[in-house]
Design a protein around this motif. Structure first.
Motif, PDB file in Angstrom:
ATOM      1  N   LEU A 278       0.739  -1.296  -0.039  1.00  0.00           N
ATOM      2  CA  LEU A 278      -0.073   0.049   0.061  1.00  0.00           C
ATOM      3  C   LEU A 278       1.071   1.340  -0.070  1.00  0.00           C
ATOM      4  O   LEU A 278       0.637   2.170  -0.664  1.00  0.00           O
ATOM      5  CB  LEU A 278      -0.934   0.002   1.167  1.00  0.00           C
ATOM      6  CG  LEU A 278      -1.914  -1.078   1.191  1.00  0.00           C
ATOM      7  CD1 LEU A 278      -2.989  -0.687   2.601  1.00  0.00           C
ATOM      8  CD2 LEU A 278      -3.016  -0.588   0.018  1.00  0.00           C
TER       9      LEU A 278
ATOM     10  N   SER B 191      -7.544  -1.954   2.961  1.00  0.00           N
ATOM     11  CA  SER B 191      -7.224  -1.126   4.175  1.00  0.00           C
ATOM     12  C   SER B 191      -8.114  -1.801   5.315  1.00  0.00           C
ATOM     13  O   SER B 191      -7.861  -2.017   6.478  1.00  0.00           O
ATOM     14  CB  SER B 191      -7.640   0.140   4.229  1.00  0.00           C
ATOM     15  OG  SER B 191      -6.574   0.773   3.237  1.00  0.00           O
ATOM     16  N   ILE B 192      -9.565  -2.042   4.786  1.00  0.00           N
ATOM     17  CA  ILE B 192     -10.486  -2.562   6.122  1.00  0.00           C
ATOM     18  C   ILE B 192     -10.221  -3.982   6.250  1.00  0.00           C
ATOM     19  O   ILE B 192     -10.040  -4.259   7.604  1.00  0.00           O
ATOM     20  CB  ILE B 192     -11.853  -2.523   5.462  1.00  0.00           C
ATOM     21  CG1 ILE B 192     -12.387  -1.044   5.396  1.00  0.00           C
ATOM     22  CG2 ILE B 192     -12.905  -3.544   6.370  1.00  0.00           C
ATOM     23  CD1 ILE B 192     -13.588  -1.001   4.626  1.00  0.00           C
TER      24      ILE B 192
ATOM     25  N   ALA C 145      -4.342   3.794  -2.089  1.00  0.00           N
ATOM     26  CA  ALA C 145      -4.902   2.652  -0.941  1.00  0.00           C
ATOM     27  C   ALA C 145      -6.395   2.298  -1.142  1.00  0.00           C
ATOM     28  O   ALA C 145      -7.397   3.313  -1.479  1.00  0.00           O
ATOM     29  CB  ALA C 145      -4.844   3.383   0.228  1.00  0.00           C
ATOM     30  N   ASN C 146      -6.680   0.958  -1.538  1.00  0.00           N
ATOM     31  CA  ASN C 146      -7.614   0.174  -1.649  1.00  0.00           C
ATOM     32  C   ASN C 146      -8.534   0.065  -0.548  1.00  0.00           C
ATOM     33  O   ASN C 146      -7.875  -0.430   0.442  1.00  0.00           O
ATOM     34  CB  ASN C 146      -7.509  -1.150  -2.425  1.00  0.00           C
ATOM     35  CG  ASN C 146      -8.690  -1.755  -2.899  1.00  0.00           C
ATOM     36  OD1 ASN C 146      -9.795  -1.443  -2.178  1.00  0.00           O
ATOM     37  ND2 ASN C 146      -8.688  -2.421  -3.555  1.00  0.00           N
ATOM     38  N   LYS C 147      -9.750   0.450  -0.432  1.00  0.00           N
ATOM     39  CA  LYS C 147     -10.647   0.735   0.886  1.00  0.00           C
ATOM     40  C   LYS C 147     -10.890  -0.730   1.625  1.00  0.00           C
ATOM     41  O   LYS C 147     -10.495  -0.775   2.566  1.00  0.00           O
ATOM     42  CB  LYS C 147     -11.953   1.561   0.456  1.00  0.00           C
ATOM     43  CG  LYS C 147     -12.993   1.316   1.584  1.00  0.00           C
ATOM     44  CD  LYS C 147     -14.153   2.006   1.298  1.00  0.00           C
ATOM     45  CE  LYS C 147     -15.060   1.929   2.322  1.00  0.00           C
ATOM     46  NZ  LYS C 147     -16.301   2.424   2.186  1.00  0.00           N
ATOM     47  N   TRP C 148     -11.232  -1.771   0.685  1.00  0.00           N
ATOM     48  CA  TRP C 148     -11.185  -2.808   0.884  1.00  0.00           C
ATOM     49  C   TRP C 148     -10.071  -3.663   1.566  1.00  0.00           C
ATOM     50  O   TRP C 148     -10.012  -4.280   2.671  1.00  0.00           O
ATOM     51  CB  TRP C 148     -11.944  -3.833   0.044  1.00  0.00           C
ATOM     52  CG  TRP C 148     -13.206  -3.321  -0.346  1.00  0.00           C
ATOM     53  CD1 TRP C 148     -13.830  -2.758  -1.414  1.00  0.00           C
ATOM     54  CD2 TRP C 148     -14.316  -3.258   0.388  1.00  0.00           C
ATOM     55  NE1 TRP C 148     -14.933  -2.618  -1.438  1.00  0.00           N
ATOM     56  CE2 TRP C 148     -15.672  -2.875  -0.227  1.00  0.00           C
ATOM     57  CE3 TRP C 148     -14.489  -3.833   2.008  1.00  0.00           C
ATOM     58  CZ2 TRP C 148     -16.812  -2.625   0.586  1.00  0.00           C
ATOM     59  CZ3 TRP C 148     -15.737  -3.639   2.497  1.00  0.00           C
ATOM     60  CH2 TRP C 148     -16.947  -3.234   1.818  1.00  0.00           C
TER      61      TRP C 148
END
Length: 181
Positions: free
Chosen positions: A59, A70-71, A65-68
Motif C-alpha cells: 500500500l 485497508s479494512i 490505498a484500496n478501501k477494502w
C-alpha cells in the motif's frame, strides 16, 4: 510378623509407583495439549502479521490505498492482536513446561519405587528400613502433588493417562536362603 510389614511397605511402593505413573502420563498429556494450543494460536499470529506487513508495504509503495484492502488489513491486525493477547494471557508455553516438569518429577518417583522393590529382591531390607524409604518417597510424592496444583489437568488428560497406563504389579519373590552343609 516382619513379612506382613514388608508386604505393606511393598504394597505402598507399588501404589506410589502406580499413582506416579498416572500423574506423569496425565501431566505429559496436558503438556502436549498446551503446546498444541500454543501452536494453534501462535502460528496464525505470525502468518497474519507477515501478511499485514506485506500489505502495508504494498500500500505504501503503490500510493493508491484500496478501501477494502485497508479494512481487511485492519480486521486481520485486530485478529492478530487478539490471538497474541490470548497467547500471552494463557501462557500456553509456560504451562506446557510446568506440566512437563511435574511429569518428570512423577517419573522420578515411579523409578525410585521400582528401584527399591528390585533392590529389596536382591538385598532384602529390614521392615524398618523399607518403611523409612517408603516414607521418604511418599513425602516427595506429596510435595510434587502440591506443586502440581499450579498446573491443573482436565478429565480428558486423566482418561487418556488411564487408558494408556499399563502397570503390572510387582510380585516379590521370597529371598533364597543358602543352606550350609
Amino acid at each position: 510378623m516382619e513379612n506382613k510389614q514388608l508386604n505393606g511397605a511393598i504394597s505402598l511402593f507399588d501404589e506410589l509407583r502406580t499413582d506416579a505413573k498416572l500423574g506423569k502420563s496425565k501431566h505429559f498429556n496436558a503438556s502436549r495439549r498446551k503446546m498444541g494450543l500454543h501452536n494453534w494460536v501462535g502460528i496464525p499470529v505470525v502468518l497474519i502479521n507477515v501478511f499485514i506487513g506485506t500489505v502495508i508495504v504494498a500500500l505504501l509503495s503503490d500510493g493508491a490505498a484500496n478501501k477494502w484492502v485497508s479494512i481487511g488489513s485492519a480486521i486481520l491486525a485486530f485478529a492478530a492482536a487478539s490471538l497474541s493477547a490470548l497467547q500471552t494471557f494463557f501462557n500456553f508455553h509456560k504451562a506446557a513446561e510446568g506440566h512437563s516438569s511435574v511429569g518428570n518429577r512423577y517419573l522420578g518417583i515411579s523409578r525410585q519405587c521400582k528401584k527399591i522393590i528390585r533392590k529389596h529382591e536382591d538385598i532384602p531390607y529390614s521392615a524398618e528400613d523399607l518403611w523409612k524409604e517408603a516414607e521418604i518417597i511418599q513425602s516427595k510424592y506429596l510435595a510434587i502433588n502440591t506443586e502440581a496444583e499450579a498446573f491443573p489437568t482436565n478429565d480428558n488428560d486423566l482418561n487418556k493417562a488411564r487408558t494408556a497406563l499399563e502397570i503390572t504389579p510387582f510380585v516379590l519373590e521370597k529371598p533364597k536362603v543358602e543352606q550350609s552343609a
